[in-house]
Write a protein that holds these residues in place. Structure first.
Motif, PDB file in Angstrom:
ATOM      1  N   ALA A   1       0.845  -1.233   0.036  1.00 43.13           N
ATOM      2  CA  ALA A   1       0.027  -0.004   0.041  1.00 43.13           C
ATOM      3  C   ALA A   1       0.806   1.366  -0.014  1.00 43.13           C
ATOM      4  N   TYR A   2       0.540   2.430  -0.349  1.00 45.73           N
ATOM      5  CA  TYR A   2       1.067   3.620  -0.234  1.00 45.73           C
ATOM      6  C   TYR A   2       0.025   4.803   0.293  1.00 45.73           C
ATOM      7  N   THR A   3       0.531   5.719   0.966  1.00 43.28           N
ATOM      8  CA  THR A   3       0.004   6.932   1.118  1.00 43.28           C
ATOM      9  C   THR A   3       0.395   8.010   0.450  1.00 43.28           C
ATOM     10  N   ALA A   4      -0.433   8.999  -0.119  1.00 43.97           N
ATOM     11  CA  ALA A   4       0.120  10.194  -0.845  1.00 43.97           C
ATOM     12  C   ALA A   4      -0.373  11.501  -0.034  1.00 43.97           C
ATOM     13  N   VAL A   5       0.764  12.355   0.025  1.00 42.92           N
ATOM     14  CA  VAL A   5       0.484  13.655   0.935  1.00 42.92           C
ATOM     15  C   VAL A   5       0.604  14.769   0.148  1.00 42.92           C
ATOM     16  N   ASN A   6      -0.273  15.574  -0.428  1.00 43.50           N
ATOM     17  CA  ASN A   6       0.181  16.465  -1.189  1.00 43.50           C
ATOM     18  C   ASN A   6       0.905  16.375  -2.231  1.00 43.50           C
ATOM     19  N   GLY A   7       0.715  15.241  -3.139  1.00 45.74           N
ATOM     20  CA  GLY A   7       1.226  15.185  -4.268  1.00 45.74           C
ATOM     21  C   GLY A   7       2.514  14.344  -4.281  1.00 45.74           C
ATOM     22  N   GLU A   8       2.816  13.779  -3.033  1.00 43.00           N
ATOM     23  CA  GLU A   8       3.905  12.783  -2.914  1.00 43.00           C
ATOM     24  C   GLU A   8       3.757  11.459  -2.264  1.00 43.00           C
ATOM     25  N   ARG A   9       3.982  10.380  -3.061  1.00 41.66           N
ATOM     26  CA  ARG A   9       3.711   9.109  -2.291  1.00 41.66           C
ATOM     27  C   ARG A   9       4.907   8.522  -1.566  1.00 41.66           C
ATOM     28  N   THR A  10       4.438   7.622  -0.396  1.00 47.17           N
ATOM     29  CA  THR A  10       5.436   6.895   0.169  1.00 47.17           C
ATOM     30  C   THR A  10       4.651   5.589   0.311  1.00 47.17           C
ATOM     31  N   THR A  11       5.686   4.673  -0.010  1.00 50.42           N
ATOM     32  CA  THR A  11       5.302   3.075   0.159  1.00 50.42           C
ATOM     33  C   THR A  11       5.024   2.988   1.754  1.00 50.42           C
ATOM     34  N   MET A  12       4.041   2.145   2.158  1.00 53.83           N
ATOM     35  CA  MET A  12       3.768   1.968   3.633  1.00 53.83           C
ATOM     36  C   MET A  12       4.541   0.649   3.972  1.00 53.83           C
ATOM     37  N   ARG A  13       5.455   0.468   4.834  1.00 55.89           N
ATOM     38  CA  ARG A  13       6.015  -0.703   5.387  1.00 55.89           C
ATOM     39  C   ARG A  13       5.756  -0.913   6.560  1.00 55.89           C
ATOM     40  N   ARG A  14       5.679  -2.059   7.133  1.00 57.63           N
ATOM     41  CA  ARG A  14       5.275  -2.354   8.620  1.00 57.63           C
ATOM     42  C   ARG A  14       6.123  -1.574   9.539  1.00 57.63           C
ATOM     43  N   GLY A  15       5.455  -0.894  10.515  1.00 62.49           N
ATOM     44  CA  GLY A  15       6.026  -0.169  11.398  1.00 62.49           C
ATOM     45  C   GLY A  15       6.623   1.361  11.147  1.00 62.49           C
ATOM     46  N   ASP A  16       6.126   1.755   9.972  1.00 62.51           N
ATOM     47  CA  ASP A  16       6.356   3.056   9.330  1.00 62.51           C
ATOM     48  C   ASP A  16       5.234   3.762  10.178  1.00 62.51           C
ATOM     49  N   PHE A  17       5.858   5.112  10.609  1.00 59.04           N
ATOM     50  CA  PHE A  17       5.126   6.076  11.272  1.00 59.04           C
ATOM     51  C   PHE A  17       4.770   7.087  10.070  1.00 59.04           C
ATOM     52  N   ILE A  18       3.654   7.410   9.558  1.00 55.78           N
ATOM     53  CA  ILE A  18       3.291   8.490   8.464  1.00 55.78           C
ATOM     54  C   ILE A  18       2.494   9.247   9.068  1.00 55.78           C
ATOM     55  N   ILE A  19       2.688  10.616   8.607  1.00 55.59           N
ATOM     56  CA  ILE A  19       1.659  11.713   8.839  1.00 55.59           C
ATOM     57  C   ILE A  19       1.169  12.267   7.800  1.00 55.59           C
ATOM     58  N   THR A  20      -0.302  12.516   7.900  1.00 54.72           N
ATOM     59  CA  THR A  20      -0.904  13.453   7.027  1.00 54.72           C
ATOM     60  C   THR A  20      -1.429  14.742   7.743  1.00 54.72           C
ATOM     61  N   PRO A  21      -0.461  15.712   7.757  1.00 59.04           N
ATOM     62  CA  PRO A  21      -0.765  16.934   8.595  1.00 59.04           C
ATOM     63  C   PRO A  21      -2.167  17.451   8.224  1.00 59.04           C
ATOM     64  N   ALA A  22      -2.481  18.421   9.006  1.00 64.03           N
ATOM     65  CA  ALA A  22      -3.828  19.360   8.902  1.00 64.03           C
ATOM     66  C   ALA A  22      -3.928  19.921   7.680  1.00 64.03           C
ATOM     67  N   TRP A  23      -5.141  19.666   6.904  1.00 60.38           N
ATOM     68  CA  TRP A  23      -5.438  20.560   5.532  1.00 60.38           C
ATOM     69  C   TRP A  23      -4.442  20.164   4.442  1.00 60.38           C
ATOM     70  N   THR A  24      -3.934  18.762   4.725  1.00 57.82           N
ATOM     71  CA  THR A  24      -3.141  18.561   3.410  1.00 57.82           C
ATOM     72  C   THR A  24      -4.094  17.388   2.529  1.00 57.82           C
ATOM     73  N   TRP A  25      -3.904  17.618   1.486  1.00 57.21           N
ATOM     74  CA  TRP A  25      -4.538  16.369   0.449  1.00 57.21           C
ATOM     75  C   TRP A  25      -3.913  15.125   0.771  1.00 57.21           C
ATOM     76  N   HIS A  26      -4.639  13.986   1.013  1.00 60.18           N
ATOM     77  CA  HIS A  26      -4.065  12.851   1.011  1.00 60.18           C
ATOM     78  C   HIS A  26      -5.126  11.700   0.706  1.00 60.18           C
ATOM     79  N   ASP A  27      -4.380  10.445  -0.064  1.00 61.41           N
ATOM     80  CA  ASP A  27      -5.337   9.178  -0.459  1.00 61.41           C
ATOM     81  C   ASP A  27      -4.446   8.244  -0.090  1.00 61.41           C
ATOM     82  N   HIS A  28      -4.893   6.943  -0.191  1.00 63.54           N
ATOM     83  CA  HIS A  28      -4.079   5.732   0.002  1.00 63.54           C
ATOM     84  C   HIS A  28      -4.622   4.749  -0.961  1.00 63.54           C
ATOM     85  N   GLY A  29      -3.722   3.786  -1.391  1.00 63.25           N
ATOM     86  CA  GLY A  29      -4.166   2.715  -2.430  1.00 63.25           C
ATOM     87  C   GLY A  29      -3.238   1.492  -2.037  1.00 63.25           C
TER      88      GLY A  29
END
Length: 348
Positions: A125-153
């Motif tokens: 899976a991935y999370t995208a924040v304001n136009g940049e994706r990051t691959t989601m790996r176990r244990g990763d701590f990922i932030i979607t700050p207030a009022w930032t566009w985000h989607d997951h796939g």
């Protein structure tokens, strides 16, 4: 003839008075003063533990009952047993287990609430924040700050589950919540993966970049491999008797919390280590990423293993015992309390 303060006649007179002022939407402070200004915090939150091995099947079942598109966010909320129906795990924090199946997309939106993701199970899976994706790996701590566009796939071939942590109850209390959807389910990539970490997370920032401590971090992923490596590197020293080896996550540009309303921490407990009692005013949500052990929260014993989630209410003493090398992630509202001058800790 005078009546005494606690005589039946005096009590009847007081009740009648309270009824009269109640019709004007008033109530006597002296009847509730002890509850409003207690000598120490009296949290309604209770210690609680969610064993991932027991709830995982219920999370996966949600994937058979409702699509990610229909749900927008397919999440099972972890409600504190004492606060059922209020969608919160502490008075100020929310927690939930989110599921995304192969090929699915959780469509883009943004909101005033700050959010964190802690990956527990699966890959691809991935999370995208304001136009940049990051691959989601176990244990990763990922932030979607207030009022930032985000989607997951999920581009992989297996279900992925992560823990959501948000400040929803806090913003609900302040009546400050906003949200917005976009017509695009998936954001158009604007930067390559890893750009934010390279630009802001390598002890350098752009030469003209300036950020205040109140702003959220531009680094939105803290890889688990880095977190674990940092903790194990310092674990050869002498552990703090109350904390073991505990670090807080920071915005590398300012040294402040990555989010102004939520603090996040990582803690290494060597096998056999037991902490001394400690209590603080920030109710805390803990997740076991490695190992197993016991948390004595007040008088209640919570036995945890990998991927289990447990909550420590405000001003409840906490003692931790690690049966084997253990790594705990946790988050709380400590930054809010600190900026308001309210946070307090007691090491017993």
């Amino acid at each position: 003839m005078a009546t005494t303060a606690h005589s039946p006649a005096a009590l009847r007179e007081r009740r009648a008075y309270y009824e009269r002022i109640g019709r004007h939407s008033m109530t006597p402070l002296w009847e509730v003063l002890d509850a409003l200004v207690p000598p120490a915090p009296r949290s309604p939150v209770v210690p609680a533990l969610w064993r991932y091995a027991e709830v995982r099947e219920q999370v996966l079942e949600a994937g058979r009952l409702i699509s990610a598109e229909e749900a927008e966010r397919r999440v099972l909320i972890l409600e504190n047993p004492a606060l059922r129906g209020e969608s919160c795990i502490t008075q100020s924090l929310y927690a939930g287990l989110q599921l995304i199946l192969p090929g699915e997309v959780a469509p883009a939106h943004r909101h005033a609430q700050s959010a964190l993701r802690l990956v527990l199970d699966g890959q691809g899976a991935y999370t995208a924040v304001n136009g940049e994706r990051t691959t989601m790996r176990r244990g990763d701590f990922i932030i979607t700050p207030a009022w930032t566009w985000h989607d997951h796939g999920n581009l992989g071939n297996e279900p992925v589950v992560w823990l959501d942590g948000l400040d929803i109850p806090l913003l609900r209390f302040l009546d400050a919540g906003f949200a917005e959807k976009t017509e695009q389910a998936v954001q158009t990539p604007l930067r390559p993966e890893g750009d934010a970490l390279a630009r802001y997370g390598a002890n350098m920032v752009p030469v003209d970049f300036h950020q205040t401590p109140q702003e959220p971090t531009r680094v939105f992923v803290y890889p688990y491999e880095r977190t674990r490596a940092a903790l194990t590197a310092i674990a050869s020293g002498t552990p703090d008797p109350h904390l073991g080896f505990k670090q807080r996550f920071v915005n590398p540009a300012t040294g402040a919390s990555p989010m102004p309303t939520i603090g996040a921490f990582a803690q290494w407990l060597p096998a056999g280590f037991e902490t001394r009692p400690l209590r603080s005013t920030d109710g805390t949500v803990c997740v076991c990423l490695e190992g197993e052990g016991e948390a004595l929260v007040g008088d209640e014993v919570l036995r945890f293993a990998e991927n289990d989630v447990f909550v420590v209410p405000s001003w409840h003493t906490l003692r931790l015992h690690a049966s084997r090398d253990t790594l705990l992630f946790s988050y709380s509202d400590r930054p809010v309390q600190q900026v308001l001058g309210l946070w307090r800790e007691q090491r017993l």
